[in-house]
Design a protein around this motif. Sequence first.
Motif: not given
Length: 181
Positions: A157, A159-163, A168-169
């Motif tokens: 998935d 990377d949201d760069y926040k979690t 959260n990949s």
Amino acid sequence: MSQNPHTAFPLVRTLGAVAVLLGLVACAAPRPDASATANLQATRGNTASGTVRFVQNGDKVQVTGEVKGLKPGAEHGFHVHEKGDCSSGDGMSTGGHFNPTTTAHGQHGQGAHHVGDLPSLMADAQGVAKIDFTSTTLTLKPGTTSIMDKGLIVHRDPDDYKTQPTGNSGPRVACGVIRAS
């Protein structure tokens, strides 16, 4: 019988000129400070594989390569992980993101981020992602922040760069170890 010295040995003169040019080219091409390669293999149940090359010159590392077998048209998280061990079959034996400076997870090249945070991969319509970026965060030189002998992971998935601490990949679809080359 006297020969003109400029025409007597044209082949020797030509070979001499070629040798001088080759010497100049060899001197002009900078030798990298260090280089490494990671051969990515699919984790169990996945098809992603590829090769990533790291070349260090000064404080910059050029990262190039290609990963095939990804979900077409999708973005995939891409990280250096703390252990150079792909033996588990699912990539989990590489541990967490490589983070020797205990920095928050973030986007490579933008603000605070782990040493192991890399730019996400974008697969084309055939499921191939090309890699080509320069980093001042990565190093192949000996020390606590060196990525040598660390794991390299491609995630399913984006990377949201926040979690925290992983972005959260999702599951790990390919695993490799960064080795000197």
